[in-house]
Scaffold this active site. Structure first.
Site, PDB file in Angstrom:
ATOM      1  N   ARG A  39       0.796  -1.233   0.000  1.00  0.00           N
ATOM      2  CA  ARG A  39       0.000   0.000   0.000  1.00  0.00           C
ATOM      3  C   ARG A  39       0.830   1.286   0.000  1.00  0.00           C
ATOM      4  O   ARG A  39       0.501   2.210  -0.752  1.00  0.00           O
ATOM      5  CB  ARG A  39      -1.010  -0.004   1.155  1.00  0.00           C
ATOM      6  CG  ARG A  39      -2.035  -1.139   1.047  1.00  0.00           C
ATOM      7  CD  ARG A  39      -3.129  -1.046   2.099  1.00  0.00           C
ATOM      8  NE  ARG A  39      -4.024   0.054   1.841  1.00  0.00           N
ATOM      9  CZ  ARG A  39      -4.034   1.208   2.479  1.00  0.00           C
ATOM     10  NH1 ARG A  39      -3.206   1.419   3.482  1.00  0.00           N
ATOM     11  NH2 ARG A  39      -4.864   2.152   2.145  1.00  0.00           N
ATOM     12  N   CYS A  87      14.672  -3.549  -5.073  1.00  0.00           N
ATOM     13  CA  CYS A  87      15.379  -2.570  -5.906  1.00  0.00           C
ATOM     14  C   CYS A  87      14.378  -1.707  -6.670  1.00  0.00           C
ATOM     15  O   CYS A  87      14.179  -1.879  -7.867  1.00  0.00           O
ATOM     16  CB  CYS A  87      16.323  -3.279  -6.863  1.00  0.00           C
ATOM     17  SG  CYS A  87      17.664  -4.042  -5.972  1.00  0.00           S
TER      18      CYS A  87
END
Ligand SMILES: *Cc1c(COP(=O)(O)O)cnc(C)c1O
Length: 449
Positions: free
Chosen positions: A324, A356
């Site tokens: 979220r 990443c």
């Protein structure tokens, strides 16, 4: 015995600070991190408050907020039904013991395999309701020989969401445009369907501070239900009127510590007023409200780095564990669970995951007690849209889930994924075979559509 019956208070919100730090530390020691913890007693309490505010209504839990079997079982036991957004959720609801009359399957752009499964499930459970949000979904149901209980999802054309991506009412993807709803319902009834309900869900963000949008939406649904009822009962092949009018979910929860909880009584009153007299039961479909504050995510600090702009705290949960913040920019409270954390000075810190991606951030420059490597942190309000949105991006196995039973005892409800799980579906180098427990083809066109 329910909290209300036992006289134990049932507060409108459980804050992150209300969780026992020592209990959560024990769970992290026993089960490792990152770890979802879900308190089933709190799920029950949330259901009880809703039931008290909406005594005459049917409460369908939107399973997409948290489809863990123990959550579904707990809510079914409490009296809720289950609203399913996919064939997978439908299977899980039935496996959790949901009787057909307490299952709604909401077909949103349904793949053929979903419709096949829903129609099969309805053959065994005649009381199951299928909600269609497009005229051709009704055609596709008919092609499969289905003429059972049908609810029509309409697009009322207003949204109450707090972020564009979670606004659905104003989004053309969801529901039949309101001005075609009556004719679509009558047409379906004439084709033999048992038209039992009308439905809309305008996104997540019903707030008691501003009930105007909610009132406007519900009043449109009331008008529509009356029109559909009139048309259905007046048709030459007159059928009974609607059983229910479903105004969806979207009941907000306070993610920030200083945000007030939803005034449920005010929302319920506004809903009843705005709906007006309708010869049909009111149905609501909360997801988030029932589970958000019943869950936390535990995560361990891997690295602490001073940068010129901020202190970067790297934890072992990331956007693949709880999406979220990265997906919607959502705020989640964060608490350091170390026993001496309260004595530490607060500094601005940026808590990030191991993925990443620059969006893999839980908070930026938030004032938190100084963090040390190895500290246990907890992220609050993680019970809704937490695990359900988890992924294996970056080849990161998904976390484990522990539930707290009524007696406070913890049980492992879903084990931690392993790297083996992550690569299980892949063709193994050299052996030329994929694991074929499951059919590899989705829905070949010539077979079904
Ligand atoms: C997502 C959804 C809900 C639940 O929304 P919440 O904001 O979690 O209450 C209810 N109904 C439908 C159709 C949904 O798609």
């Amino acid at each position: 015995m329910s909290a209300a019956e036992s006289g134990v208070p049932n507060p409108p919100v459980r804050r992150l600070g209300d969780w026992s730090a020592s209990h959560l530390r024990d769970l992290a020691d026993d089960y490792g991190t990152s770890l979802y913890v879900l308190d089933l007693e709190r799920v029950r309490e949330n259901y009880e408050r809703l039931e008290t505010a909406f005594p005459e209504s049917e409460i369908m839990f939107a399973a997409k907020a948290n489809a863990l079997g123990r959550v579904l079982e707990t809510l079914l036991e409490a009296g809720a039904g289950i609203e399913c957004a996919s064939a997978g959720e439908l299977v899980r609801a039935l496996e959790a013991g949901a009787p057909g009359e307490r299952v709604h399957y909401t077909a949103v752009n349904p793949p053929a395999t979903d419709l096949d499964l829903a129609v099969d499930a309805a053959a065994d459970n005649h009381a199951l309701t299928i909600t269609a949000g497009a005229e051709d979904t009704i055609d596709r149901l008919e092609e499969r020989g289905y003429d059972g209980r049908l609810c029509l999802r309409v697009n009322p054309g207003i949204g109450a969401g707090h972020h564009k991506k979670v606004r659905t009412g104003a989004d053309a993807k969801f529901g039949v445009p309101a001005n075609r709803a009556v004719e679509t319902a009558v047409d379906a009834a004439e084709r033999g369907f048992d038209v039992v309900g009308v439905h809309a869900h305008v996104g997540s963000g019903v707030s008691s501070d501003d009930l105007d949008a909610h009132r406007e939406f519900v009043s449109r649904m009331g008008d529509l239900a009356r029109e559909v009822n009139e048309a259905l009962t007046a048709a030459p092949d007159a059928q009974a009127g609607l059983e229910f009018v479903d105004v969806g979910g979207g009941f907000g929860v306070p993610y920030r510590e200083d945000e007030a909880p939803l005034d449920l009584e005010a929302v319920a009153e506004a809903t009843r007023d705005a709906l007006g007299e309708v010869d049909a039961r009111l149905t609501i479909e909360p997801g988030r409200y029932l589970v958000a504050d019943a869950g936390v995510l535990l995560t361990r600090v891997n690295t602490v780095k001073d940068a010129p702009e901020t202190t970067v705290v790297g934890v072992d949960a990331g956007m693949t564990t709880l999406a979220r913040p990265a997906m919607y920019g959502s705020y989640h409270p964060i608490r350091n669970l170390e026993a001496n954390a309260v004595d530490r000075p607060e500094t601005p810190q940026t808590v990030t995951g191991p993925i990443c991606e620059s969006s893999d951030v839980f908070c930026t420059d938030r004032s938190l007690p100084e963090t040390a490597r190895g500290d246990l942190l907890t992220i609050g309000n993680a019970g809704a849209y937490g695990y359900e949105m988890a992924s294996t991006y970056n080849s990161r196995p998904r976390p484990a889930s522990v539930v707290l039973e009524a007696d406070g005892l913890a049980t492992l409800s879903r084990r931690r994924e392993t790297l083996e799980d992550v690569v299980r579906l892949e063709r193994a180098a050299g052996d030329g075979e994929v694991d074929s427990d499951e059919p590899n083809r989705g829905s070949p066109r010539e077979v079904s559509r």
